[in-house]
Design a protein around this motif. Structure first.
Motif, PDB file in Angstrom:
ATOM      1  N   LYS A  61      -0.287   0.898   7.144  1.00 52.13           N
ATOM      2  CA  LYS A  61       0.447  -0.270   7.161  1.00 52.13           C
ATOM      3  C   LYS A  61       1.087  -0.660   8.454  1.00 52.13           C
ATOM      4  O   LYS A  61       0.987  -1.807   9.183  1.00 52.13           O
ATOM      5  N   GLU A  72      -0.862   4.907   4.491  1.00 53.82           N
ATOM      6  CA  GLU A  72      -1.942   4.271   4.554  1.00 53.82           C
ATOM      7  C   GLU A  72      -2.458   3.600   5.708  1.00 53.82           C
ATOM      8  O   GLU A  72      -3.568   2.981   6.187  1.00 53.82           O
ATOM      9  N   ASN A 100      -3.446  -5.614   0.028  1.00 54.85           N
ATOM     10  CA  ASN A 100      -3.235  -4.324  -0.223  1.00 54.85           C
ATOM     11  C   ASN A 100      -4.108  -3.269   0.746  1.00 54.85           C
ATOM     12  O   ASN A 100      -5.244  -3.730   0.769  1.00 54.85           O
ATOM     13  N   LEU A 101      -3.623  -2.448   1.373  1.00 53.94           N
ATOM     14  CA  LEU A 101      -4.254  -1.341   2.248  1.00 53.94           C
ATOM     15  C   LEU A 101      -4.375  -0.123   1.422  1.00 53.94           C
ATOM     16  O   LEU A 101      -3.262   0.434   1.150  1.00 53.94           O
ATOM     17  N   ALA A 102      -5.717   0.075   1.544  1.00 48.35           N
ATOM     18  CA  ALA A 102      -5.789   1.638   0.705  1.00 48.35           C
ATOM     19  C   ALA A 102      -7.322   1.960   1.234  1.00 48.35           C
ATOM     20  O   ALA A 102      -8.259   1.476   1.290  1.00 48.35           O
ATOM     21  N   GLY A 103      -7.339   3.397   1.848  1.00 44.37           N
ATOM     22  CA  GLY A 103      -8.411   3.929   2.388  1.00 44.37           C
ATOM     23  C   GLY A 103      -8.984   3.306   3.633  1.00 44.37           C
ATOM     24  O   GLY A 103     -10.187   3.475   3.818  1.00 44.37           O
ATOM     25  N   GLY A 138       0.865  -1.178   0.039  1.00 39.70           N
ATOM     26  CA  GLY A 138       0.036   0.055  -0.186  1.00 39.70           C
ATOM     27  C   GLY A 138       0.815   1.500  -0.137  1.00 39.70           C
ATOM     28  O   GLY A 138       2.085   1.162   0.416  1.00 39.70           O
ATOM     29  N   ASN A 139       0.281   2.309  -0.283  1.00 40.16           N
ATOM     30  CA  ASN A 139       0.960   3.556  -0.368  1.00 40.16           C
ATOM     31  C   ASN A 139       1.324   4.142   1.099  1.00 40.16           C
ATOM     32  O   ASN A 139       0.883   3.773   1.985  1.00 40.16           O
ATOM     33  N   SER A 140       2.553   4.775   1.076  1.00 39.18           N
ATOM     34  CA  SER A 140       2.706   5.498   2.500  1.00 39.18           C
ATOM     35  C   SER A 140       1.617   6.206   2.991  1.00 39.18           C
ATOM     36  O   SER A 140       1.042   6.866   2.393  1.00 39.18           O
TER      37      SER A 140
END
Length: 220
Positions: A44, A42, A210-213, A38-40
């Motif tokens: 994690k 988010e 994947n972690l998002a939002g 996942g993006n920075s």
């Protein structure tokens, strides 16, 4: 079916009015290696900290071998962490006044197990650190410190091994040493969970989320 090492159910976490994790469901089986990408920013690392019983969720369940420990008291959580978990943080977090060998042995002091120096030395040797046993953190490179931190995480043969950006800032040789050790832990029965931006590392794992939002999606 492989035995579940750790499972999260409906995990929520907020900081103030900002919701970071929203109903997270996650499973990492014993003997497998799972990655979370996942993006920075988010969440994690927050998720990994909750998984490792270092932070409490606002709500939800954390199951260790099917037993919910989310509501367990501080003293009991400490015992579970010492008995079941190994942690490899992005920052090595070594004790500055201790040598590489002594840093490797830190967590054994809470286990009640003695005479581990020979095992610790052998573990450091397997990570290419045999010439640095008496070095203190200030005398070590980032790659050497990361290997000491890895040895510390592995010495008790944890059932659950959590790694946050384990290959970040490492050259290819040291990165390979760290990666191989993580996968070997999985082959030996640990539930290994890795947070990383390293796509080459992520691609080698058995499962990917994947972690998002604030939502965790299983990709494979």
């Amino acid at each position: 079916m492989k035995k579940t090492g750790i499972e999260l159910k409906a995990i929520h976490k907020s900081f103030g009015k900002i919701s970071i994790l929203r109903g997270i469901n996650f499973v990492a089986a014993a003997g497998t290696t799972t990655v979370i990408t996942g993006n920075s920013g988010e969440g994690k690392t927050t998720l990994l900290s909750i998984m490792g019983l270092l932070q409490k969720p606002a709500s939800g369940s954390i199951l260790i071998d099917e037993k919910d420990v989310a509501g367990t008291g501080i003293a009991e959580l400490s015992k579970i962490r010492a008995a079941r978990f190994g942690y490899l943080f992005q920052t090595p977090r070594l004790v500055g006044s201790l040598t590489a060998l002594e840093n490797t042995l830190v967590c054994t002091a809470f286990s009640g197990i003695s005479n581990m120096r020979e095992k610790a030395a052998a573990l450091l040797d397997s990570l290419g650190m045999s010439k640095h046993l008496d070095y203190k953190p200030e005398q070590l490179s980032i790659g050497q410190m990361r290997r000491v931190a890895l040895a510390r995480a592995l010495i008790m043969k944890p059932a659950i091994l959590l790694a946050d950006e384990p290959t970040n800032d490492l050259d290819s040789e040291v990165s390979q040493i760290v990666t191989s050790s993580l996968f070997k832990a999985g082959e030996n029965g640990a539930a290994v969970v890795i947070v990383t931006h390293d796509r080459s590392l992520a691609a080698k794992t058995e499962c990917e989320y994947n972690l998002a939002g604030g939502i965790l999606h299983q990709i494979r």
